[in-house]
Design an enzyme around this catalytic site. Structure first.
Site, PDB file in Angstrom:
ATOM      1  N   GLY A 151       0.812  -1.228   0.000  1.00  0.00           N
ATOM      2  CA  GLY A 151       0.000   0.000   0.000  1.00  0.00           C
ATOM      3  C   GLY A 151       0.838   1.268   0.000  1.00  0.00           C
ATOM      4  O   GLY A 151       0.374   2.306   0.459  1.00  0.00           O
ATOM      5  N   ARG A 152       2.083   1.156  -0.482  1.00  0.00           N
ATOM      6  CA  ARG A 152       2.960   2.347  -0.567  1.00  0.00           C
ATOM      7  C   ARG A 152       3.433   2.867   0.791  1.00  0.00           C
ATOM      8  O   ARG A 152       4.098   3.881   0.880  1.00  0.00           O
ATOM      9  CB  ARG A 152       2.238   3.480  -1.305  1.00  0.00           C
ATOM     10  CG  ARG A 152       3.000   4.033  -2.489  1.00  0.00           C
ATOM     11  CD  ARG A 152       2.563   5.464  -2.803  1.00  0.00           C
ATOM     12  NE  ARG A 152       3.710   6.325  -3.028  1.00  0.00           N
ATOM     13  CZ  ARG A 152       4.329   6.980  -2.051  1.00  0.00           C
ATOM     14  NH1 ARG A 152       3.903   6.917  -0.815  1.00  0.00           N
ATOM     15  NH2 ARG A 152       5.379   7.715  -2.335  1.00  0.00           N
ATOM     16  N   LEU A 153       3.048   2.137   1.848  1.00  0.00           N
ATOM     17  CA  LEU A 153       3.449   2.615   3.183  1.00  0.00           C
ATOM     18  C   LEU A 153       4.821   2.034   3.565  1.00  0.00           C
ATOM     19  O   LEU A 153       4.954   1.226   4.472  1.00  0.00           O
ATOM     20  CB  LEU A 153       2.373   2.258   4.221  1.00  0.00           C
ATOM     21  CG  LEU A 153       1.075   3.048   4.066  1.00  0.00           C
ATOM     22  CD1 LEU A 153       0.121   2.748   5.213  1.00  0.00           C
ATOM     23  CD2 LEU A 153       1.326   4.553   3.992  1.00  0.00           C
ATOM     24  N   HIS A 154       5.807   2.444   2.812  1.00  0.00           N
ATOM     25  CA  HIS A 154       7.156   1.909   2.983  1.00  0.00           C
ATOM     26  C   HIS A 154       7.797   2.425   4.275  1.00  0.00           C
ATOM     27  O   HIS A 154       7.408   3.473   4.786  1.00  0.00           O
ATOM     28  CB  HIS A 154       8.032   2.339   1.801  1.00  0.00           C
ATOM     29  CG  HIS A 154       7.358   2.178   0.483  1.00  0.00           C
ATOM     30  ND1 HIS A 154       6.853   0.977   0.057  1.00  0.00           N
ATOM     31  CD2 HIS A 154       7.091   3.076  -0.497  1.00  0.00           C
ATOM     32  CE1 HIS A 154       6.311   1.136  -1.139  1.00  0.00           C
ATOM     33  NE2 HIS A 154       6.435   2.396  -1.496  1.00  0.00           N
TER      34      HIS A 154
END
Ligand SMILES: Cc1cc2nc3c(=O)[nH]c(=O)nc-3n(C[C@H](O)[C@H](O)[C@H](O)COP(=O)(O)O)c2cc1C
Length: 152
Positions: free
Chosen positions: A129-132
């Site tokens: 979810g791009r929550l790196h």
């Protein structure tokens, strides 16, 4: 670039000191190293200031290189245009004649190493979810580091 040394003083690489990157570093000694591992979605970025590696260390490293790489270092005016592949091969052959098998090849006067003293590290880990994850360390003194988590 090949990373050829890493200790408490910093990260070392070797290169032609008349190359484009050497000109850039002469104008601005700050640089960044990026180590990507795409398959693991992982990256480490190191920022710091460069200094030149001492000549005895450069000589020791150059002497450890395979003969072909030593001749290749002499034969290449790194980052300069060359007329053709044949021209490059001719340059190599002329150095092969200068140093026949069995003779010791000296370190090119234009060849050297840089040591990057790290000032900052960022450890990046890809997540869903791009929550790196981004963990940024910045040097606050010669022996202490501040850790900050950055938004992705
Ligand atoms: C796997 C790999 C390792 C390399 N290692 C070095 C190296 O140790 N030293 C070097 O000068 N160039 C190395 N190169 C070539 C550099 O990527 C670059 O083309 C060269 O240094 C010229 O860069 P410049 O024109 O920005 O100065 C390597 C390239 C690859 C693909």
């Amino acid at each position: 670039m090949l990373l050829k040394g890493l200790d408490e003083r910093g990260f070392v690489f070797y290169t032609n000191q008349q190359s484009r990157k050497a000109d850039d570093l002469a104008a601005n000694p700050y640089c960044a190293l990026v180590f990507p591992w795409h398959a693991m979605e992982r990256q480490v970025r190191v920022e710091g200031v460069v200094e030149k590696v001492a000549s005895d260390e450069v000589d020791a490293y150059f002497a450890s290189r395979p003969r072909g790489s030593q001749l290749g270092a002499w034969a290449s005016q790194q980052s300069q245009p060359v007329e053709s592949r044949e021209e490059l091969d001719l340059q190599y052959t002329s150095y092969e004649r200068q140093w026949p098998d069995g003779t010791e090849i000296s370190t090119p006067y234009f060849w050297g190493g840089y040591r990057i003293r790290p000032e900052a590290f960022e450890f990046w880990q890809g997540r869903t979810g791009r929550l790196h994850d981004r963990l940024a360390y910045r040097r606050t003194s010669s022996s202490s580091w501040e850790l900050v988590r950055l938004q992705p």
